[in-house]
Design a protein around this motif. Structure first.
Motif, short mmCIF file in Angstrom:
data_model
loop_
_atom_site.label_atom_id
_atom_site.label_comp_id
_atom_site.label_asym_id
_atom_site.label_seq_id
_atom_site.Cartn_x
_atom_site.Cartn_y
_atom_site.Cartn_z
N PHE A 163 109.65 42.03 35.14
CA PHE A 163 108.68 41.03 34.67
C PHE A 163 107.44 41.00 35.57
O PHE A 163 106.32 40.81 35.09
N ILE B 218 105.14 43.65 34.53
CA ILE B 218 104.47 43.30 33.27
C ILE B 218 103.28 42.37 33.53
O ILE B 218 102.16 42.64 33.09
N CYS C 47 100.23 43.86 35.36
CA CYS C 47 99.36 44.80 34.64
C CYS C 47 98.57 44.13 33.51
O CYS C 47 97.81 44.80 32.81
N ILE C 48 98.77 42.84 33.34
CA ILE C 48 98.02 42.13 32.29
C ILE C 48 96.51 42.25 32.56
O ILE C 48 96.08 42.25 33.70
N ASP D 92 92.70 47.32 30.14
CA ASP D 92 93.18 48.63 30.57
C ASP D 92 92.04 49.37 31.28
O ASP D 92 90.97 49.55 30.70
N THR E 34 91.21 52.83 29.03
CA THR E 34 90.75 52.77 27.63
C THR E 34 89.93 51.52 27.35
O THR E 34 89.24 51.45 26.34
N SER F 28 91.08 48.66 26.52
CA SER F 28 91.70 47.73 25.57
C SER F 28 92.32 46.53 26.30
O SER F 28 92.80 46.65 27.43
N SER F 29 92.31 45.38 25.61
CA SER F 29 92.87 44.16 26.20
C SER F 29 94.39 44.18 26.06
O SER F 29 94.91 44.52 25.01
N ARG F 30 95.05 43.78 27.12
CA ARG F 30 96.51 43.83 27.09
C ARG F 30 97.08 42.47 27.47
O ARG F 30 96.89 42.01 28.60
N TYR F 31 97.72 41.82 26.52
CA TYR F 31 98.41 40.54 26.74
C TYR F 31 97.48 39.46 27.31
O TYR F 31 97.88 38.70 28.17
N PHE G 287 95.88 37.32 25.17
CA PHE G 287 96.03 36.23 24.20
C PHE G 287 94.69 35.50 23.96
O PHE G 287 94.66 34.28 23.83
N THR H 95 88.71 26.48 37.02
CA THR H 95 89.94 25.73 36.79
C THR H 95 91.02 26.59 36.13
O THR H 95 92.19 26.23 36.14
N ILE I 264 95.09 26.31 36.53
CA ILE I 264 96.07 26.21 35.44
C ILE I 264 97.13 27.31 35.59
O ILE I 264 98.33 27.05 35.46
N VAL J 249 101.15 26.89 35.97
CA VAL J 249 102.11 27.55 35.07
C VAL J 249 103.14 28.32 35.89
O VAL J 249 104.35 28.24 35.65
#
Lengths: 158, 503
Positions: free
Chosen positions: B175, B178, B181-182, B185, B188, B190-193, B195, B411, B415, B419
């Motif tokens: 985890f 994971i 690496c959020i 990229d 490339t 590209s957006s990864r995770y 959201f 901020t 947050i 979390v």
């Protein structure tokens, strides 16, 4: 026996949670692409890590069923603790973040400090206000004036 | 003779008033940060980073490095006196240090921690002086597969040393990779995770992540317990000088811890935390009285405290020679150097001898300053600790909130910290360890980068990790360690290491 069953259920829930996370990440990673034009894609590392997460979650879940005796003597996770107090404080911290840009650093931090100082051990209002004021003055002096941290000023301008 | 000449060059650089002052500020703030739970060197260094923009590169790094190794010293004080590790690297010191304090031996525990740290710091510096220059020349030949296998080995070492369930440690490491690496990229784009949250495009910051996982969750966990039981031991702290018997017991653990810590510190992601855990495990295994561990064995303080300080020195090796920050503290140092136009790497030492040797000389000086700060001034640190927890916890939370906010003046970092605070709290409740997750988080992006580059080199074949000698050795050692962790016999042995309750 009741607490043992509660413990088992809690541990199972935790493993299932990680299993679901693993499956979600694996599917999303596959969609991101494991390879592109013969080169490693942006989802490759996520796919490999989620694969490990899924396998280990399944093994852990299996272990909980087969290793019941090892956990028999432990107590129920939430029993005998003051967990509502911890969650109350966490809720106050989240509320503080949302108030920070509206009320500004000084006012929102004062409210938070007063709440935190009062939540664990209720004191007289004067004591709570005094401790909160001293804290915020010290923090503001150190971080704002000495370390030059740019705090949000909020609608009231301070 | 070259080393002596270079060391002389370093000392002549730091014996200027400005540099001396920055060295003192660094170790003082570091000790204070180490003493205060809930705020670590990362937060402190982040806060002080802007203050270094207007000074020379040497002064900047001297101060930031001082915070780092000063925090290792200070962290031991809270571990011993309140059973709360000021730093993650001091977690294991709680096990025996606190027990010693309960038995009225807080003085020798603090003393051996300080002396052990000093000896280890010095041994680590000698190692740094000897290892860094030759490694820089070897590092010119390292490729991505070698980096990948070294990082796998570092990660597996932590899992192997996991105190609770190995399977759960693997889960946390996976985890950690994971979430590490959020973000966008790097190749490339590209957006990864993310959201749809733009702040996540740059990835999750290590400061809010670690402050949440270790700082906030610690407070939340303490809040649900009986707070009256968290007060500082009210025993008199006297006799800081360890007895001859204490020295006899501690000398070998200090030496073993120094050497082990230095080499584990060199590993990317290894660092002070891993080395202190490893040292404790080894001391317990080699001891004739392993049953004394966890009940106030001085070896359990001397070994880990030495190891985490030596690791601090070791962590400079990959930074200076490979330009690999082995942890977030090193990453901040790297940032501070690059702001001043200095880029570490294989050619760093030959191109910037005054900076490299100046930093080494400053660490010698810093170690002496720390000894002076820690032993005679122990009373001041204790007074800071004697603040009741009901007063202390709002201050810790305030430090965390301001620390997380000040990194980017945003901020969203706060947050994120909250979390991860909630996640860390739940992980503690459900017996999941945070350490493998943090290590994997730090290593994640580098692991990904080296994996992708390796596969590019081999046209997608994973066999590249078995055909190069250094890479193959690392991977094979990794596999052996994972297998030996899963064998039930080994698991039973590890369960006797009482680390579980502290994480």
């Amino acid at each position: 026996m009741r607490t043992d069953r509660g413990m088992q259920r809690n541990y199972r829930l935790a493993s299932i949670f990680w299993l679901i996370i693993g499956i979600f990440v694996a599917i999303s990673a596959y969609r991101l692409g494991l390879s592109r034009y013969g080169q490693p894609g942006p989802g490759l590392i996520f796919f490999l890590a989620s694969f490990v997460l899924i396998i280990s979650s399944v093994v852990d879940l299996g272990g909980i069923f087969f290793r019941k005796s090892q956990q028999g003597s432990r107590e129920f996770i939430w029993a005998g603790t003051r967990w509502p107090r911890a969650l109350l404080v966490l809720g106050a911290l989240f509320a503080y973040v949302f108030l920070l840009n509206i009320l500004g650093f000084i006012l929102s931090t004062f409210v938070l400090m007063a709440f935190l100082f009062a939540v664990v051990e209720p004191r007289s209002w004067w004591t709570t206000i005094l401790i909160s004021l001293i804290t915020i003055m010290a923090a503001y002096g150190i971080f704002k004036f000495w370390l030059q941290v740019p705090f949000p000023e909020g609608l009231l301008g301070f | 003779m070259d080393i002596l000449n270079n060391l002389f060059l370093g000392f002549s650089a730091i014996l200027e008033l400005d540099n001396l002052l920055f060295c003192f500020i660094g170790v003082f703030v570091g000790t204070l940060i180490g003493v205060l739970p809930g705020i670590g060197p990362v937060g402190a260094m982040s806060l002080l980073l802007p203050a270094t923009y207007k000074v020379s590169s040497l002064s900047a790094v001297i101060m930031l490095a001082g915070i780092y190794y000063g925090a290792q010293y200070g962290g031991s004080t809270t571990s011993i006196l309140v059973n709360i590790p000021g730093e993650a690297s001091s977690v294991v010191t709680c096990l025996d240090g606190y027990q010693m304090a309960r038995q009225g031996r807080a003085g020798p525990a603090l003393g051996i921690a300080a002396f052990g740290s000093f000896i280890a710091g010095t041994i680590g510096l000698v190692g740094l002086m000897l290892v860094a220059p030759p490694l820089a020349s070897i590092a010119l030949q390292f490729g991505p597969p070698e980096y990948f296998s070294l990082m796998c080995l570092g990660l597996t070492l932590l899992i192997y040393l996991a105190s609770g369930s190995v399977i759960r440690a693997i889960m946390m490491a996976a985890f950690g990779v994971i979430i590490g690496c959020i973000g966008q990229d790097p190749e490339t784009g590209s957006s990864r995770y993310v959201f749809g949250i733009p702040e996540l495009l740059d990835g999750i910051g290590l400061a809010p992540f670690v402050m949440g996982l270790f700082g906030i969750s610690e407070v939340l966990f303490n809040l649900e317990q009986d707070l009256q039981g968290r007060s500082v031991l009210k025993t008199e702290i006297e006799g800081l000088l360890p007895t001859w018997k204490d020295w006899k017991k501690s000398m070998m653990p200090i030496l073993r811890g120094s050497i082990l810590g230095f080499f584990l510190g060199v590993l990317p992601g290894g660092g002070a935390v891993l080395s202190s855990f490893a040292s404790y495990a080894i001391e317990k295994k080699v001891s004739r009285h392993p049953e004394d561990f966890g009940k106030g064995a001085i070896e359990g303080v001397a070994g880990p405290e030495s190891a985490n300080n030596a690791a601090t020195d070791g962590a400079f090796v990959p930074l200076f020679t490979l330009c690999i920050p082995s942890n977030v503290v090193m990453a901040l140092l790297l940032g501070a150097l690059m702001i001043h136009g200095v880029t570490p790497g294989p050619l760093f030492i030959s191109k910037n001898p005054q900076i490299f040797w100046g930093i080494i000389a400053s660490m010698y000086l810093g170690n002496v300053l720390l000894l002076v700060l820690n032993l005679p001034l122990i009373g001041i640190w204790v007074q800071i600790l004697r603040v009741p927890y009901k007063i202390l916890f709002p201050l810790i939370l305030l430090f965390c909130l301001i620390g997380a906010y000040s990194v980017n003046s945003s901020t969203s970092d706060v947050i994120l910290m909250l979390v991860f605070g909630l996640l860390g709290y739940l992980m503690r409740k459900y017996k999941f360890e945070g350490a493998p997750m943090v290590l994997a988080f730090v290593l994640g992006p580098m692991l990904e980068s080296s994996l992708r580059q390796s596969l590019l080199m081999s046209d997608g074949s994973f066999l590249i990790f078995l055909t190069r000698p250094i890479t193959a050795a690392g991977i094979i050692a990794t596999i052996i360690m994972i297998l030996s962790s899963i064998i039930p016999t080994f698991r039973r042995k590890r369960k006797t290491i009482p680390m579980e309750e502290t994480l």
